[in-house]
Design a protein around this motif. Structure first.
Motif, PDB file in Angstrom:
ATOM      1  N   ARG A 201       0.831  -1.210   0.000  1.00 22.34           N
ATOM      2  CA  ARG A 201       0.000   0.000   0.000  1.00 22.34           C
ATOM      3  C   ARG A 201       0.863   1.256   0.000  1.00 22.34           C
ATOM      4  O   ARG A 201       0.512   2.265  -0.629  1.00 22.34           O
ATOM      5  N   LEU A 202       1.986   1.215   0.706  1.00 20.34           N
ATOM      6  CA  LEU A 202       2.848   2.391   0.764  1.00 20.34           C
ATOM      7  C   LEU A 202       3.440   2.728  -0.600  1.00 20.34           C
ATOM      8  O   LEU A 202       3.738   3.892  -0.889  1.00 20.34           O
ATOM      9  N   LYS A 203       3.610   1.734  -1.453  1.00 21.97           N
ATOM     10  CA  LYS A 203       4.226   1.966  -2.757  1.00 21.97           C
ATOM     11  C   LYS A 203       3.278   2.628  -3.743  1.00 21.97           C
ATOM     12  O   LYS A 203       3.722   3.155  -4.765  1.00 21.97           O
ATOM     13  N   ARG A 204       1.974   2.618  -3.472  1.00 26.22           N
ATOM     14  CA  ARG A 204       1.022   3.180  -4.423  1.00 26.22           C
ATOM     15  C   ARG A 204       1.087   4.705  -4.440  1.00 26.22           C
ATOM     16  O   ARG A 204       1.289   5.346  -3.414  1.00 26.22           O
ATOM     17  N   ASP A 205       0.888   5.252  -5.621  1.00 28.46           N
ATOM     18  CA  ASP A 205       0.857   6.704  -5.758  1.00 28.46           C
ATOM     19  C   ASP A 205      -0.465   7.265  -5.249  1.00 28.46           C
ATOM     20  O   ASP A 205      -1.458   6.547  -5.119  1.00 28.46           O
TER      21      ASP A 205
END
Length: 973
Positions: A201-205
């Motif tokens: 989730r942290l990697k999503r823009d």
């Protein structure tokens, strides 16, 4: 080694004289003398011997052969393998006092890199250059390039291992446990393991402007804060080192991250959280700015619609007012009915009253509508968003605004309609007079109360402008960080070096006097040649007196069409994929794509094939499934592991450098130092913060800013927002392109220039050459208060330049120019400080004065020289031609970038850049092959050479079934 050399550079580097000449002449045959001279100067320049003849620049061979009066064709008889060249190398080593390197030297060199260089530099080619320089300092002949590269990579691994151990040792056990928890998928309400891990989730823009996006970004920030990284974890660690570890883990899945040893895993995750947290804060600030902008824009649209429906405009009010005044003065004793009504009837006068009242009340009603929109919808978003940010300012005039922001943050979530009476609410220098009626209200007893909703919106509008111009900043952000962090922190200690790098004098008076003299000379030249200037006129009877005639037509090229036909017949329907393959065969561009993984389980041939197909799928927008013979999963693996922005830029630089090296001067002219810059809009998905609606082209999209030389070699590309500064993009491309080209001229259109742009370009050492529109509105500034000698230019001269401002802030201007040159911050982040909005930066006015002086100098040259105007026009036409080819190559899916991921959008554009650069490279070879044939010898006329471009594609086929055969070649040699 670079292939393009100026005459001054050849004299400084390749001139054989004195003892060197005597040493060369000791060898008997002319061939040996020529070879020894080339080997000697190459070794003195680079610290190593060339491995092949083509490593020596052609310009250097011609230069030395002319010195020694030996024909360069004799090199064809010399063997670059065997005892003779070994003997020559040994004699040169002995002459220069060098010895051969040993294995122990290589081990010592790797340790030296670990302790002194790797922390400051991450690029392999620059590390190799440092190794060569170190060998030269110690008078040791370096080993082969392959061995040097192994030394560099060994040093990088050692540094990486030691760095990971040091960082992991600083992490508390609770932080390590929290980092491991990021990799575990969370259970749902029924206790089943499903969905994504927090790491995924942290990697999503971030999405577009919405309450959902704000909540997601705030949740991400909470997750990162929960990890509790030590505040000093990455203190004094270069940014590129942190980014290196972050980029490695960002492409891996959680199960892949768990396979790493603990020190490496914790270091990579910590680097990811550290940088990702800064990006998320930037996203929250952008969401805040966009929300406030959206509130204002929606209110304006609503009011304009109402205004058009309700107001009947009266035409010719000024003339009507004059008629009424004349009638009143002529007969002041008569009544209004007898004097005024014959001139303007009651209905017309009422319409004038209504129109004035509507326009006068427009701003009031606009604020009321904006407040209503904020209260009904956007208030759910903005105050909670603001709670996640720590906004500060070091500017004294903004301290009341900071107090107001802190007050709003304290009352988020409370139900008060008005602030409590005992609360101290900042009003002075915070709430404008126009907002007072909505903000300050009174109860029945006349007691003053502050309406919270109106106060919040008023403060947020002011805060938005200060954040945009960086007068206010956010703790923990990257682009919106403290502006002081953008500047080189060692400027005072290294001032001499920084001034020397910019080639500017340290004395402000010297700088001002030189610039003022240039301005006087330019004005004098324009004024003296005014009467002979057939295309320039000044009409004092017009509001804008300057008149400049259009460029006269040039002769049409005669043979270009025939040349294109010859290429079409020779290489009809050449697959674009084959052009990419041929580029790989000649340059080895896949060598620039290094994997982010720790090991490679793929043979070299398969890796090359898959990588080329992946690049082609990205660069044409065709997608992985259209590539024949390889599964889409295999190509996705290549994209995830190999294709990064850094690797793509390195490959593009190699292709462009090869194009510059292959150009025959008698066809393309001498090496160019000028490029043109302009943007192109690409359609893109809009559920992200990068894509914007473009008012000119309509539809959501992004802007790609290109820098292209006069013969279609694109040296840089950038993905920007539609509303971003083209000035910043122009400066960024000139300073930080990854090719050998040295830019000293940059052509832009009107929107690529400004006074601040002229100032920074002058400080950075290159000329800004814009095509200005409309020309009639341009003004020239005076170098002195009295300029009676420029009599012809008096109607277009305005006030004198304030030289004292430039001298006062000269040191600060150089400090900011140095920050741009070093890239300590993005050009746009620095230039945002120098705007007209909000509290103006003290250096802004000095930059404007410097820019106006430089622009006046440019205008004098532009108005005087027909050749300069034609040069700028031709340069910008090359960019237009480049943009037209974008759609030909990026043809699939309606040329729309179908992703909301910002990095994927940038990689798609860079892959397009690589394909187009490869096509230009191969076309250059094709054109030169045709022009070498006897029937084309001396056939091209000057107008043909002027119009000749390698950016042609009638003979190219980008479509069809894409199969890659590495066993075939294009017939070019």
């Amino acid at each position: 080694m670079k292939q393009n050399w100026t005459l001054d550079e050849l004299i400084d580097t390749w001139l054989v004289k004195g003892q060197d000449l005597a040493f060369v002449q000791r060898h008997k045959t002319p061939t040996n003398q020529l070879v020894v001279a080339l080997l000697l100067k190459y070794f003195q320049t680079t610290g190593r011997f060339p491995y092949r003849r083509r490593d020596i620049p052609r310009a250097a061979i011609d230069f030395i052969s002319r010195q020694l009066q030996i024909e360069a064709i004799l090199l064809d008889k010399y063997s670059w393998r065997g005892r003779t060249i070994k003997y020559h190398r040994r004699t040169i080593r002995d002459y220069l006092g060098f010895r051969e390197g040993t294995v122990a030297d290589g081990e010592r060199m790797a340790e030296w890199l670990v302790n002194n260089v790797v922390a400051d530099e991450s690029k392999v080619d620059r590390l190799m250059a440092a190794v060569y320089e170190r060998y030269r300092q110690e008078k040791i002949e370096p080993p082969t390039a392959g061995r040097v590269e192994r030394i560099v990579r060994s040093a990088q691994r050692r540094y990486s291992d030691r760095f990971c151990i040091e960082i992991a040792a600083k992490l508390p056990s609770e932080t390590k446990a929290a980092l491991d928890q990021l990799l575990k998928r969370e259970p749902d309400d029924q206790g089943h393991i499903a969905g994504y891990s927090p790491f995924a989730r942290l990697k999503r823009d971030a999405g577009n402007v919405s309450l959902k996006s704000i909540k997601k970004e705030a949740a991400k920030l909470t997750t990162i804060h929960a990890v509790q990284l030590p505040t000093d974890l990455f203190d004094n660690i270069p940014a590129h080192i942190i980014e290196l570890f972050r980029s490695r883990v960002a492409v891996e899945r959680p199960r892949e991250v768990l396979r790493h040893p603990k020190p490496r895993r914790y270091t990579m995750l910590a680097a990811f959280c550290y940088l990702r947290g800064r990006e998320i804060i930037d996203n929250l600030v952008e969401l805040f700015i966009n929300i406030i902008k959206k509130i204002e824009k929606n209110a304006e649209n609503t009011m304009l619609k109402q205004l058009l429906e309700e107001v009947h405009r009266v035409q010719g009010k000024k003339r009507l007012l004059v008629d009424i005044a004349r009638a009143s003065v002529a007969d002041p004793d008569q009544t209004v009915r007898d004097t005024i009504y014959p001139v303007a009837d009651p209905d017309t006068l009422q319409h004038i009253i209504d129109e004035w009242e509507s326009e006068h009340g427009y701003e009031v009603e606009l604020r009321r509508v904006a407040r209503q929109s904020y209260a009904r919808h956007y208030r759910r978003m903005v105050p909670p968003l603001l709670q996640s940010l720590q906004i500060q300012s070091d500017t004294d005039p903004l301290q009341p605004l900071m107090q107001a922001v802190a007050l709003i943050q304290r009352y988020v979530g409370t139900g008060y309609t008005y602030y409590p009476d005992e609360e101290s609410v900042p009003l002075v220098d915070v709430v404008p007079a126009a907002w007072q009626p909505l903000v300050v209200q009174h109860n029945g007893s006349g007691q003053q109360r502050i309406n919270r909703i109106s106060y919040e919106l008023c403060i947020f509008q002011a805060l938005r402008e200060q954040l945009r111009c960086r007068a206010a900043y956010v703790d923990g952000a990257n682009r919106f960080r403290n502006p002081k962090d953008d500047l080189p922190q060692d400027f005072d200690e290294k001032k001499d070096d920084y001034y020397a790098a910019l080639q500017q004098p340290q004395d402000a008076k010297t700088f001002v006097n030189q610039l003022r003299q240039q301005m006087v000379d330019a004005l004098y030249t324009l004024d003296r040649g005014f009467n002979q200037n057939e295309w320039l006129a000044i009409d004092t009877h017009r509001k804008h007196p300057l008149r400049l005639s259009p460029l006269p037509a040039q002769d049409d090229p005669v043979h270009i069409r025939l040349l294109k036909q010859a290429i079409q017949e020779r290489w009809s329907l050449t697959p674009l994929l084959d052009m990419l393959k041929e580029t790989e065969m000649r340059i080895g561009l896949t060598d620039y794509f290094h994997t982010s993984g720790s090991d490679v389980r793929m043979d070299e041939e398969t890796q090359r094939r898959n990588l080329l197909l992946c690049l082609y799928a990205l660069g044409t927008n065709a997608g992985y499934k259209r590539m024949g013979g390889v599964s889409s999963d295999a190509l996705r693996h290549m994209r995830r592991r190999y294709v990064t922005k850094q690797n793509l830029r390195a490959a593009i630089g190699a292709v462009v450098n090869a194009t510059l090296a292959e150009r025959a001067p008698y066809i393309w002219g001498e090496a160019t130092t000028a490029c043109a810059a302009d943007s192109k809009k690409f359609a893109a998905w809009d559920q992200n913060l990068l894509t914007e609606w473009h008012i000119r082209y309509r539809g959501p999209g992004i802007m790609v800013y290109w820098h292209i030389d006069k013969k279609a070699a694109c040296i840089h590309s950038q993905v920007k927002r539609c509303s971003s500064s083209e000035v910043a993009a122009m400066i960024e491309g000139v300073l930080h392109h990854c090719t050998e080209m040295s830019v000293d001229k940059n052509y832009v259109d009107t929107h690529g220039q400004s006074s601040v742009a002229f100032a920074f370009c002058h400080l950075l050492g290159f000329d800004l050459l814009p095509r200005l529109q409309p020309m009639s509105r341009q003004k020239l500034y005076k170098p002195y208060r009295t300029n009676d000698e420029f009599t012809n230019l008096t109607p277009i001269l305005t006030r004198p330049i304030r030289w004292e401002l430039i001298a006062e802030h000269y040191d600060e201007m150089v400090r900011y120019a140095t920050a741009l040159r070093l890239g300590t911050a993005e050009a746009e982040a620095i230039l945002q400080r120098f705007t007209k909005h909000g509290v103006q930066h003290p250096t802004y006015k000095a930059l404007v004065e410097l820019g106006k002086a430089k622009k006046s100098i440019f205008l004098c040259r532009y108005l005087s020289s027909l050749e300069l105007r034609r040069e700028i026009h031709e340069g910008l036409n090359v960019v237009e031609n480049w943009n037209s080819a974008n759609g030909f190559i990026y043809f699939a899916r309606g040329s729309e970038i179908r992703t909301n991921d910002r990095e994927s959008q940038e990689i798609s554009v860079l892959a397009l850049h690589l394909l187009q650069a490869s096509m230009v490279y191969i076309n250059t070879l094709m054109i030169q092959r045709v022009l070498r044939e006897p029937e084309w010898e001396n056939r091209l006329l000057p107008e043909d050479l002027r119009a000749l471009t390698p950016l042609i594609y009638d003979h190219v086929n980008p479509y069809g079934h894409f199969d890659l055969d590495l066993g075939t070649r294009l017939q070019l040699d």
